[in-house]
Structures are given as C-alpha cells and as structure tokens.
Design a protein around this motif. Structure first.
Motif, PDB file in Angstrom:
ATOM      1  N   GLY A 182      11.898  25.198  -8.371  1.00 43.48           N
ATOM      2  CA  GLY A 182      13.141  25.814  -8.807  1.00 43.48           C
ATOM      3  C   GLY A 182      14.397  25.045  -8.465  1.00 43.48           C
ATOM      4  N   GLY A 183      14.321  24.057  -7.582  1.00 45.10           N
ATOM      5  CA  GLY A 183      15.513  23.293  -7.203  1.00 45.10           C
ATOM      6  C   GLY A 183      15.645  22.012  -8.022  1.00 45.10           C
ATOM      7  N   ALA A 184      16.198  20.982  -7.393  1.00 46.53           N
ATOM      8  CA  ALA A 184      16.370  19.704  -8.068  1.00 46.53           C
ATOM      9  C   ALA A 184      15.064  18.917  -8.049  1.00 46.53           C
ATOM     10  N   ARG A 185      14.880  18.116  -9.099  1.00 44.53           N
ATOM     11  CA  ARG A 185      13.705  17.231  -9.158  1.00 44.53           C
ATOM     12  C   ARG A 185      14.168  15.835  -9.586  1.00 44.53           C
ATOM     13  N   PHE A 186      13.962  14.862  -8.685  1.00 36.63           N
ATOM     14  CA  PHE A 186      14.287  13.471  -8.979  1.00 36.63           C
ATOM     15  C   PHE A 186      13.021  12.775  -9.465  1.00 36.63           C
ATOM     16  N   ILE A 187      13.143  12.062 -10.589  1.00 37.57           N
ATOM     17  CA  ILE A 187      11.998  11.368 -11.190  1.00 37.57           C
ATOM     18  C   ILE A 187      12.327   9.876 -11.260  1.00 37.57           C
ATOM     19  N   MET A 188      11.537   9.099 -10.561  1.00 39.89           N
ATOM     20  CA  MET A 188      11.720   7.646 -10.533  1.00 39.89           C
ATOM     21  C   MET A 188      10.484   6.986 -11.136  1.00 39.89           C
ATOM     22  N   ARG A 189      10.718   6.030 -12.041  1.00 41.83           N
ATOM     23  CA  ARG A 189       9.624   5.341 -12.733  1.00 41.83           C
ATOM     24  C   ARG A 189       9.912   3.842 -12.710  1.00 41.83           C
ATOM     25  N   TRP A 190       8.936   3.044 -12.224  1.00 41.42           N
ATOM     26  CA  TRP A 190       9.134   1.596 -12.171  1.00 41.42           C
ATOM     27  C   TRP A 190       7.790   0.882 -12.344  1.00 41.42           C
ATOM     28  N   PRO A 191       7.813  -0.407 -12.750  1.00 39.67           N
ATOM     29  CA  PRO A 191       6.570  -1.128 -13.026  1.00 39.67           C
ATOM     30  C   PRO A 191       5.731  -1.351 -11.773  1.00 39.67           C
ATOM     31  N   ASP A 200       0.862  -1.192   0.000  1.00 38.52           N
ATOM     32  CA  ASP A 200       0.000   0.000   0.000  1.00 38.52           C
ATOM     33  C   ASP A 200       0.893   1.233   0.000  1.00 38.52           C
ATOM     34  N   MET A 201       1.051   1.854  -1.172  1.00 38.49           N
ATOM     35  CA  MET A 201       1.930   3.007  -1.287  1.00 38.49           C
ATOM     36  C   MET A 201       1.338   4.232  -0.601  1.00 38.49           C
ATOM     37  N   VAL A 220      -1.907   0.570  -4.704  1.00 40.36           N
ATOM     38  CA  VAL A 220      -1.283  -0.674  -4.265  1.00 40.36           C
ATOM     39  C   VAL A 220      -0.468  -1.241  -5.435  1.00 40.36           C
ATOM     40  N   ILE A 221       0.794  -1.593  -5.170  1.00 39.66           N
ATOM     41  CA  ILE A 221       1.664  -2.145  -6.205  1.00 39.66           C
ATOM     42  C   ILE A 221       2.355  -3.392  -5.662  1.00 39.66           C
ATOM     43  N   GLN A 222       3.065  -4.103  -6.534  1.00 39.89           N
ATOM     44  CA  GLN A 222       3.890  -5.240  -6.130  1.00 39.89           C
ATOM     45  C   GLN A 222       5.304  -4.724  -5.860  1.00 39.89           C
ATOM     46  N   SER A 223       5.766  -4.862  -4.610  1.00 41.80           N
ATOM     47  CA  SER A 223       7.082  -4.326  -4.277  1.00 41.80           C
ATOM     48  C   SER A 223       7.592  -4.987  -3.005  1.00 41.80           C
ATOM     49  N   VAL A 224       8.767  -4.540  -2.546  1.00 42.49           N
ATOM     50  CA  VAL A 224       9.356  -4.983  -1.282  1.00 42.49           C
ATOM     51  C   VAL A 224       9.384  -3.762  -0.366  1.00 42.49           C
ATOM     52  N   GLU A 225       8.697  -3.833   0.750  1.00 42.50           N
ATOM     53  CA  GLU A 225       8.452  -2.648   1.565  1.00 42.50           C
ATOM     54  C   GLU A 225       9.735  -1.973   2.038  1.00 42.50           C
ATOM     55  N   ASP A 261      10.794  24.289   1.105  1.00 41.30           N
ATOM     56  CA  ASP A 261       9.762  23.328   0.686  1.00 41.30           C
ATOM     57  C   ASP A 261      10.376  22.116  -0.028  1.00 41.30           C
ATOM     58  N   VAL A 262       9.784  20.937   0.283  1.00 41.40           N
ATOM     59  CA  VAL A 262      10.058  19.691  -0.439  1.00 41.40           C
ATOM     60  C   VAL A 262       8.716  19.060  -0.774  1.00 41.40           C
ATOM     61  N   ARG A 263       8.602  18.572  -2.017  1.00 44.70           N
ATOM     62  CA  ARG A 263       7.327  17.985  -2.442  1.00 44.70           C
ATOM     63  C   ARG A 263       7.605  16.589  -3.011  1.00 44.70           C
ATOM     64  N   ALA A 264       6.851  15.584  -2.506  1.00 41.58           N
ATOM     65  CA  ALA A 264       6.950  14.203  -3.005  1.00 41.58           C
ATOM     66  C   ALA A 264       5.599  13.818  -3.584  1.00 41.58           C
ATOM     67  N   THR A 265       5.570  13.514  -4.882  1.00 42.39           N
ATOM     68  CA  THR A 265       4.329  13.188  -5.590  1.00 42.39           C
ATOM     69  C   THR A 265       4.438  11.787  -6.172  1.00 42.39           C
ATOM     70  N   LEU A 266       3.428  10.967  -5.879  1.00 40.60           N
ATOM     71  CA  LEU A 266       3.421   9.589  -6.366  1.00 40.60           C
ATOM     72  C   LEU A 266       2.129   9.350  -7.139  1.00 40.60           C
ATOM     73  N   ARG A 267       2.259   9.012  -8.418  1.00 41.92           N
ATOM     74  CA  ARG A 267       1.103   8.788  -9.272  1.00 41.92           C
ATOM     75  C   ARG A 267       1.278   7.463 -10.022  1.00 41.92           C
ATOM     76  N   ARG A 268       0.138   6.909 -10.409  1.00 46.76           N
ATOM     77  CA  ARG A 268       0.165   5.733 -11.285  1.00 46.76           C
ATOM     78  C   ARG A 268       0.000   6.191 -12.719  1.00 46.76           C
ATOM     79  N   ASP A 269       0.843   5.604 -13.606  1.00 43.67           N
ATOM     80  CA  ASP A 269       0.805   5.938 -15.031  1.00 43.67           C
ATOM     81  C   ASP A 269       0.713   4.632 -15.819  1.00 43.67           C
ATOM     82  N   GLY A 270      -0.517   4.138 -16.025  1.00 44.18           N
ATOM     83  CA  GLY A 270      -0.702   2.866 -16.726  1.00 44.18           C
ATOM     84  C   GLY A 270      -0.159   1.714 -15.901  1.00 44.18           C
ATOM     85  N   ASP A 271       0.796   0.989 -16.452  1.00 44.83           N
ATOM     86  CA  ASP A 271       1.412  -0.144 -15.764  1.00 44.83           C
ATOM     87  C   ASP A 271       2.624   0.276 -14.959  1.00 44.83           C
ATOM     88  N   TYR A 272       2.820   1.557 -14.782  1.00 44.60           N
ATOM     89  CA  TYR A 272       3.994   2.065 -14.077  1.00 44.60           C
ATOM     90  C   TYR A 272       3.566   3.010 -12.944  1.00 44.60           C
TER      91      TYR A 272
END
Length: 544
Positions: free
Chosen positions: A524-533, A392-393, A422-427, A448-459
């Motif tokens: 305006g600062g750094a943005r890390f983008i992580m994408r996984w199935p 449960d993300m 909810v995804i398949q992962s290792v907690e 400020d720090v912002r963390a955004t988690l979205r589902r994009d199809g199968d990812y």
C-alpha cells in the motif's frame, strides 16, 4: 581582415591542397596517357613492321647469294628505307625480344622520331638479320609489302589461299584473294588496278566511323581477274597534345568546382561551430550549434551541444546546491548556538550535560549532512571509471539484511532474492543504491519493508516497497531531484536531506538502468522499481 583570413586559413590550406592534388593528378594522367600513347605507337609499329618485313625477310632468303646485295638495293628504294643484312645484332635483346625474333616477328627500338627494326632472316647454314631504320609504316611501305606478297604467292600457283593462311599470323590484318568484280573502288582506282598497278584505298573501319583505315589491292600474277587484298588495317592515330591539355584543364576546372562545393559545406558548419564557441566563451550557456549531419563535424556539434547542456546543468545544480546547503546548515547551526547559550546560562550541571548531548546530536547531524553533500557533489561532477566485476547479489542482499536488522528499526525488512544470482557490477555502488532505497523505505514505513531482487532475462529487477503513506503521483518525478522533500508525510521529522534518491538516480544511470516509483499493490505504500543489465557495457555517457 587579418582575423578573417586567419579564421579561414584552414580552408585556404584545404583548397590549396586540393588544387595541388588535382594538378598533380592531371600531370600524372597526362604522363600516363603519353606513355600509353607511346606504347600504342610501339605496338602498332611492331605489328605493321612484322607484316612488311616478315615477307621481306622471306624474299631475301629466297634470293641467291650473289643477287642479295642488288635485291636489297632495289627493295630499299621500294620500301623507302635502307635495308641491311647483318650477321649479328648491334643491340642486346631482352628475353622477350629474343623470343619474338625466334618466332619470325620484328623487334623495334624507337630512337627519336625513327625506329630501328630488326628481323631474323632464315638463311640456310647461318644466323642473319635484316635491319632498317624507318620513320613510320605508311602507304609506300604498304605498296612494297604488296609487291613482296605477290612475288611470294607466285611460288605457290594454285595454293595462294593456303599460303595466305600460313602467313596470316605475322600480318595482323585480313588477307585474301578476291575477284576483281568484288573490289569496291572508284572508277579511276579500278582502271589503275586493271592496268596492273597497286592501288591503296583509304576509308574507315566498318566497326567505327572515326577510325581511319587503309586497304591495298594488288593484281595477281598467277590468276587473271583475281586481286590480292591486304586489309583493311587501322592507321595509327595518336592522341593530339592539344586535345589532351584541353581535357586536363576542363577536368581540373570541374574537379575544383566540385571540391569547392564539398569543402564550402564543411566551412559553413565550422563557421557555425566557431560562432557558438564564441558565444559560450562570452558566457551564453544557452548557445547551441545549429549543425546537422552524421559526419565528423555534425557529431562534433552534437557533442558540443551535449557538453554545453551538461555544463549548464552542473552550474544550475551547483547554484541549487549552494542555496540548499546554506538553507540546510542554518537549522543545526541555530540549534548549536541556542544550545550553547542555554548551557552557558544554566546553573544546573545535569541540565548542562543534557545540552551537551543535544549539541553532540546536532554535530552528528552536521557531519551526516556534509557527507551527503560531498557524495552528491562528487557523483555530479563526472562519471568514475567503473570496473565491472562478478558480484554475488544473493550475498549482498544478505549483508544489507544484517546491517538493517542491527539498526533495530521499528519497521521490519524482508529480503527476497534468487539463489546464486551473480551479475557484473561494482559492489560499493550497488550496495549504496540498495541501502539507500531500503533506508528510505524504512524511514517512512509503518511496519513492513520488502526488497525483492529477481533476474529477468538479461536484466535484474529490484522492487523496494513499504506500507507507509506512499508518494502522490504528482510528486513522483520530483523525488529524484536533490534536496527534494515532500511537505506532508515526508518531512524533516522523518530524517534525511533529500539527497539519497538523487545519488541513487545517478548510480542507476551509470549502471545503464532505469528507476521509477509507483504504489505498492501488496503493502500500500511506495514502491521503487529499479531495472539494469546483468552485464553493463560501461559506455553510458557522462554528459547526460
């Protein structure tokens, strides 16, 4: 020489195995063809003997009882084979043979170079059989059969064609009454035929220029100028033993050449692999197997090259790790030594307590550094057995929010996540990745720090961005390397040891995902983008 022989012994075994296999196959082929040749001979003998002895049995049945013995003697001379009339078979016929006898066909039993032939004789009131032993059906038997057919047709004047149609199922070759003028014979044969002599003509079947045939012409006793034509029928032509042996030897030669060509290609590849392994054993980690192809050896060479590259990377990483660790440990150890000297030389008790607090901070820093180093070294060695389970993300992101708030950092974390994600992962690994990214952003953020988690199809896509100084484009790829810290805004003063993002990169690879960094358009600062199935396959290579 012995070493070379041992190196190639596997191929000697392969070549020998192929040679033995080919010889065995050739021998089996010869046995099979010999058996087929015998079967062909058997079928030919049955077919031709039925054509001869079916009409003979009818002729025997037509004779009066007191004349049968004398007639059989004359017929034996004509056929050139001893004919006997028996009341019981001296053999035990099979079901198929009994069926043939009941239908008027012959039964042939081969004995050495001759054949025992049996046929049922339709005598009234009793069961009788005609038997003979004959070496083969040839010209003599064909002439005799023509005589018997002429005698039989003499009993059906004006109905010869109908009688021939009745007998045709037992013959297996054409039979017809034709005018003498249509007979294709040479002058001498025609003269003999006109003199009421049976003529046997040899030639070739019209359907094949290589198959010999025989045709029998017998002048009719009922119709003047008419001729009974039997045939043409094919003569049996067994495959010569010499030709069969030559064919097997030629086939063996070409098969052996082909097998050598195929195996020799494998041999070249294996020799190349052996040379590469020898160089690796001598310590040359730049050696690569120059073997291409999609077969097993090609895939083995590719795996060997990947493994070698992975070992080289591990050794380089270990070397860098050793150098980095020795460098990183100097600062806190130097501070510890300096603090202990200051504490030993200070007469003020309060000052000594302050020095103890500083020493405690340095010890904590050492512990943190050792933990990071051990974690990184463990992740670099190999890939663990990942057991992906539903995670449960939404709840995980909420947990990270609470843990971050408890630290009371100057910067504020804002979490945005889809409901019921909810995804398949290792907690523990998913938590480590997100926590490292968030902690890294909090370290360099202003407010400020912002963390955004979205589902994009199968990812699933995670964005972690801050309002700090950002990362120059020229350094964005380097930050995922171990012990990498930028010189300007991201220095030791901000904390960290340059291992957090390396750990993140390794776990993301295990999750079959990607991660990169760019500039946040909103903060305006750094943005890390992580994408996984959403559902990783769990087959990501550990050699990468």
């Amino acid at each position: 020489m012995l070493r070379a022989f041992r190196t190639k012994s596997i191929f000697v075994g392969i070549y020998g195995g192929i040679l033995l296999t080919v010889v065995a196959v050739s021998f089996l082929t010869y046995i099979t063809m010999h058996w087929m040749n015998n079967q062909r001979a058997q079928e030919y003998t049955e077919r031709m003997s039925t054509a001869v002895f079916h009409i003979t049995a009818i002729a025997v049945a037509r004779q009066k009882a007191e004349q049968r013995a004398l007639w059989l003697q004359d017929a034996s001379l004509l056929i050139d084979a001893p004919l006997q009339l028996i009341s019981a078979l001296p053999i035990s016929p099979t079901g198929h043979e009994e069926e043939r006898l009941a239908q008027g066909y012959t039964v042939v039993r081969t004995v050495g170079d001759a054949s025992d032939i049996y046929i049922r004789v339709p005598l009234p009131g009793k069961l009788s059989y005609l038997t003979t032993r004959i070496a083969g059906i040839g010209e003599q038997q064909a002439r005799a059969a023509a005589n018997f057919y002429l005698e039989d047709l003499a009993n059906y004047p004006g109905q010869e064609e109908i009688r021939l149609k009745t007998l045709s199922p037992f013959v297996g070759f054409p039979m017809a009454m034709i005018p003498l003028s249509k007979v294709r014979l040479d002058r001498d044969q025609r003269i003999r035929l006109e003199q009421d002599e049976i003529v046997v003509s040899f030639g070739e079947l019209s359907s094949s220029a290589t198959r010999s045939a025989m045709t029998v012409y017998a002048p009719s006793q009922n119709r003047s100028g008419q001729v009974l034509m039997l045939g043409p029928f094919e003569l049996f032509d067994p495959l010569p033993f010499q030709h069969l042996v030559i064919a097997c030897v030629i086939a063996l030669f070409f098969i052996t050449l082909g097998a050598y060509w195929v195996i020799h290609n494998f041999e070249i590849k294996v020799v190349s692999l052996g040379a590469t392994v020898q160089r690796l054993r001598e310590g040359d980690l730049t050696a690569r197997a120059d073997v291409s192809g999609s077969d097993e050896i090609g895939r083995l060479a590719e795996t060997l090259n990947q493994m070698t590259a992975h070992i080289k990377r591990l050794l380089d990483s270990q070397r860098e790790l050793t150098q980095a660790v020795s460098h990183e440990l100097r600062t806190p150890l130097a501070r510890l030594r300096f603090g202990m000297e200051m504490m030993a030389g200070s007469p003020d008790e309060e000052d000594r307590f302050q020095q103890l607090e500083l020493l405690d901070e340095d010890i904590n820093q050492l512990n943190q550094l050792i933990d990071e180093i051990l974690t990184y070294a463990t992740l670099q060695q190999s890939r663990p057995q990942l057991s992906f389970e539903p995670l449960d993300m939404t709840a995980l992101m909420g947990r990270i929010q609470r843990e971050t708030d408890a630290l009371r950092k100057p910067a504020k974390l804002t979490v945005i996540v889809d409901d019921d994600l909810v995804i398949q992962s290792v907690e523990r690994y998913a938590h480590r990745v997100i926590q490292n990214l968030v902690g890294n952003a909090l370290r360099y953020a202003n407010h400020d720090v912002r963390a955004t988690l979205r589902r994009d199809g199968d990812y699933v896509v995670l964005w972690v961005e801050d309002d700090g100084p950002g990362i120059p484009e020229a350094h964005r790829e380097r930050i995922f390397e171990p012990f990498t810290r930028l010189d300007d805004s991201r220095t030791r003063s901000t904390g960290g040891y340059g291992l957090g993002l390396s750990i993140v990169s390794r776990i993301v690879h295990w999750f079959e995902g990607t991660i990169y960094v760019d500039q946040s358009h909103q903060l305006g600062g750094a943005r890390f983008i992580m994408r996984w199935p959403v559902s990783p396959t769990g087959k990501q290579s550990a050699l990468t």
